[in-house]
Write a protein that holds these residues in place. Structure first.
Motif, PDB file in Angstrom:
ATOM      1  N   SER A   1     -20.055   1.761   1.904  1.00  0.00           N
ATOM      2  CA  SER A   1     -19.960   0.307   1.842  1.00  0.00           C
ATOM      3  C   SER A   1     -20.149  -0.185   0.424  1.00  0.00           C
ATOM      4  O   SER A   1     -20.797   0.477  -0.396  1.00  0.00           O
ATOM      5  N   GLY A   2     -19.598  -1.347   0.134  1.00  0.00           N
ATOM      6  CA  GLY A   2     -19.914  -2.039  -1.104  1.00  0.00           C
ATOM      7  C   GLY A   2     -21.291  -2.677  -1.056  1.00  0.00           C
ATOM      8  O   GLY A   2     -21.811  -3.112  -2.080  1.00  0.00           O
ATOM      9  N   TYR A   3     -21.898  -2.739   0.127  1.00  0.00           N
ATOM     10  CA  TYR A   3     -23.246  -3.283   0.252  1.00  0.00           C
ATOM     11  C   TYR A   3     -24.258  -2.409  -0.472  1.00  0.00           C
ATOM     12  O   TYR A   3     -24.211  -1.175  -0.369  1.00  0.00           O
ATOM     13  N   PRO A   4     -25.216  -2.996  -1.170  1.00  0.00           N
ATOM     14  CA  PRO A   4     -26.335  -2.226  -1.705  1.00  0.00           C
ATOM     15  C   PRO A   4     -27.211  -1.684  -0.566  1.00  0.00           C
ATOM     16  O   PRO A   4     -27.156  -2.171   0.566  1.00  0.00           O
TER      17      PRO A   4
ATOM     18  N   MET B   1     -13.079  -7.965  -3.021  1.00  0.00           N
ATOM     19  CA  MET B   1     -13.828  -7.349  -1.925  1.00  0.00           C
ATOM     20  C   MET B   1     -13.547  -5.858  -1.850  1.00  0.00           C
ATOM     21  O   MET B   1     -12.422  -5.404  -2.008  1.00  0.00           O
ATOM     22  N   GLY B   2     -14.597  -5.102  -1.563  1.00  0.00           N
ATOM     23  CA  GLY B   2     -14.522  -3.651  -1.497  1.00  0.00           C
ATOM     24  C   GLY B   2     -15.252  -2.998  -2.648  1.00  0.00           C
ATOM     25  O   GLY B   2     -15.675  -1.845  -2.549  1.00  0.00           O
TER      26      GLY B   2
ATOM     27  N   THR C   1      -9.961  -2.993   2.614  1.00  0.00           N
ATOM     28  CA  THR C   1      -9.753  -3.527   1.272  1.00  0.00           C
ATOM     29  C   THR C   1      -8.961  -2.547   0.408  1.00  0.00           C
ATOM     30  O   THR C   1      -8.964  -1.340   0.649  1.00  0.00           O
ATOM     31  N   VAL C   2      -8.336  -3.090  -0.627  1.00  0.00           N
ATOM     32  CA  VAL C   2      -7.581  -2.255  -1.562  1.00  0.00           C
ATOM     33  C   VAL C   2      -8.486  -1.249  -2.274  1.00  0.00           C
ATOM     34  O   VAL C   2      -8.162  -0.056  -2.341  1.00  0.00           O
ATOM     35  N   PRO C   3      -9.657  -1.658  -2.828  1.00  0.00           N
ATOM     36  CA  PRO C   3     -10.519  -0.657  -3.464  1.00  0.00           C
ATOM     37  C   PRO C   3     -10.956   0.445  -2.500  1.00  0.00           C
ATOM     38  O   PRO C   3     -11.117   1.603  -2.909  1.00  0.00           O
ATOM     39  N   GLY C   4     -11.136   0.096  -1.232  1.00  0.00           N
ATOM     40  CA  GLY C   4     -11.522   1.096  -0.252  1.00  0.00           C
ATOM     41  C   GLY C   4     -10.417   2.092   0.036  1.00  0.00           C
ATOM     42  O   GLY C   4     -10.674   3.291   0.240  1.00  0.00           O
ATOM     43  N   ILE C   5      -9.181   1.612   0.069  1.00  0.00           N
ATOM     44  CA  ILE C   5      -8.042   2.517   0.242  1.00  0.00           C
ATOM     45  C   ILE C   5      -7.896   3.403  -0.990  1.00  0.00           C
ATOM     46  O   ILE C   5      -7.685   4.628  -0.889  1.00  0.00           O
TER      47      ILE C   5
ATOM     48  N   PRO D   1     -13.178   1.707  -7.098  1.00  0.00           N
ATOM     49  CA  PRO D   1     -12.226   2.564  -6.377  1.00  0.00           C
ATOM     50  C   PRO D   1     -12.375   4.054  -6.656  1.00  0.00           C
ATOM     51  O   PRO D   1     -11.518   4.834  -6.253  1.00  0.00           O
ATOM     52  N   GLY D   2     -13.444   4.446  -7.338  1.00  0.00           N
ATOM     53  CA  GLY D   2     -13.693   5.874  -7.532  1.00  0.00           C
ATOM     54  C   GLY D   2     -13.921   6.583  -6.211  1.00  0.00           C
ATOM     55  O   GLY D   2     -14.233   5.952  -5.196  1.00  0.00           O
ATOM     56  N   PRO D   3     -13.812   7.911  -6.181  1.00  0.00           N
ATOM     57  CA  PRO D   3     -13.904   8.672  -4.935  1.00  0.00           C
ATOM     58  C   PRO D   3     -15.326   9.023  -4.519  1.00  0.00           C
ATOM     59  O   PRO D   3     -15.518   9.697  -3.509  1.00  0.00           O
TER      60      PRO D   3
END
Length: 288
Positions: A142-145, A65-66, A204-208, A178-180
Motif C-alpha cells: 500500500s501507499g499507506y504508511p 494516487m498509488g 492506480t498507474v504507479p501500482g501497475i 513505481p519501483g518494484p
C-alpha cells in the motif's frame, strides 16, 4: 456492482480450476480490497492542504494516487496551480521541508479517518477464500504508511480481509512505487520461487508500474478504484451512460500504463486469473 453472490461462490469453489503455475496474487488496499472508490486518502489530502490555506480539488488529490503519501504530497506541490498558490501564500516555492510539514499534518488526520473506510469491496472476502482454496498465496502492499495500516488492518481482518503479508509504503529504504520494492518484498516474505508466477492487482498507474517493474503479471481495477472514484452511494445513483464513460477512461489509462488485463472489481478476478494461468501453461510470460 457485479459482486460474487454466496451461491455463485459455492459454484466457483465446486469447479475444478487449474491455476498452475501461478503462485501468488499481490493486492493493493484502498480501491482494490477495501474502500470502494479509494475515498479515504483523497479527502484527507484536500483537508490537510486546506490547513495551510491551499485549496486543491478532489481530482487533483487523486492525480498521484498509488505513490507513498510523502511522495504524493511532494508531487501535488509540483503541480503548477498548487505551487503558485503556495508561492502566493508564503512568498517562496514549496520545499521538502514543506512536504514534511504537510505530511505531519496529514498523518494524524488519516489515522483518525482510515477506519471509517475499512469495509471490504463486494466480493473481496470470497475471492481471497477462493485463492487460498486454490493454493495461491495472498500478499499486499500500500501507499499507506505503517501507522495508517496499523489502524486499517485489524478492522479489515474482522471483516474477512487478512492477506498473508502486508508491506507499507514507508517501511522499505529502497522506496515505494513505481519501483518494484514492495512487490518484491512480498515475493521474499511469501517464499515465491518465480516473480513471473505472481499477479499484481491495483487500481492506480504507479501500482501497475510497480508490478511490471517487478516482472509480474498485472491487472488494473477500473470501477472500484481511484480512477473512477465513485463512492458506493454515488455509483448507485449515477447515470449508467456517465458510469460507462468514466470506466472507459479508467480502462484506457490503466491499459496505457501496461496492465495485462483491466477488470471492474475484484469480483472479476477468478476468470482473469484462469486466463493468465492458461497463457503461462502455453509458455507465455508477463514480459512477452
Amino acid at each position: 456492482m457485479n459482486a460474487i453472490t454466496s451461491s455463485e461462490f459455492q459454484t466457483l469453489n465446486s469447479q475444478a480450476v487449474d491455476l498452475s503455475p501461478l503462485q501468488a496474487v499481490i493486492f493493493d488496499w484502498a480501491g482494490t480490497l477495501v474502500d470502494f472508490g479509494s475515498l479515504a486518502p483523497t479527502q484527507i489530502f484536500v483537508e490537510a492542504f486546506a490547513t495551510f490555506g491551499i485549496s486543491i480539488t478532489l481530482e487533483q488529490a487523486r492525480g498521484p494516487m498509488g505513490l507513498s503519501k510523502w511522495d504524493h504530497i511532494h508531487q501535488l506541490l509540483q503541480e503548477p496551480s498548487i505551487a503558485a498558490q503556495w508561492n502566493s501564500m508564503f512568498g517562496r516555492a514549496p520545499s521538502d521541508a514543506d512536504v514534511d510539514a504537510i505530511y505531519a499534518r496529514f498523518m494524524p488526520m488519516q489515522i483518525a479517518k482510515v477506519g471509517e473506510f475499512s469495509a471490504p469491496i463486494d466480493g473481496a472476502v470470497q475471492v481471497l477464500q477462493w485463492l487460498r482454496a486454490n493454493r495461491l498465496k495472498v500478499g499486499s502492499c500500500s501507499g499507506y504508511p505503517r501507522e495508517v495500516l496499523n489502524q486499517l488492518l485489524p478492522q479489515a481482518a474482522k471483516a474477512g480481509i487478512a492477506p498473508d503479508h502486508v508491506v507499507a509504503g514507508d517501511e522499505l529504504t529502497a522506496g515505494g512505487r513505481p519501483g518494484p520494492y514492495m512487490a518484491i518484498a512480498n515475493v521474499l516474505a511469501l517464499g515465491i520461487s518465480d516473480v513471473r508466477a505472481c499477479v499484481k492487482v491495483d487500481d492506480t498507474v504507479p501500482g501497475i508500474e510497480e508490478g511490471l517493474n517487478a516482472g509480474m503479471w498485472t491487472i488494473g481495477l477500473s470501477l472500484s478504484g481511484n480512477e473512477v472514484g465513485y463512492s458506493k452511494e454515488e455509483y448507485s445513483a449515477a447515470d449508467s451512460v456517465d458510469v460507462e464513460a468514466k470506466i472507459a477512461v479508467a480502462e484506457a489509462k490503466l491499459k496505457k500504463a501496461g496492465s495485462h488485463y483491466v477488470m471492474r472489481t475484484i469480483s472479476d478476478l477468478p476468470a482473469v486469473l484462469a486466463k493468465i494461468a492458461e497463457r503461462m501453461r502455453r509458455g507465455e510470460l508477463p514480459n512477452s
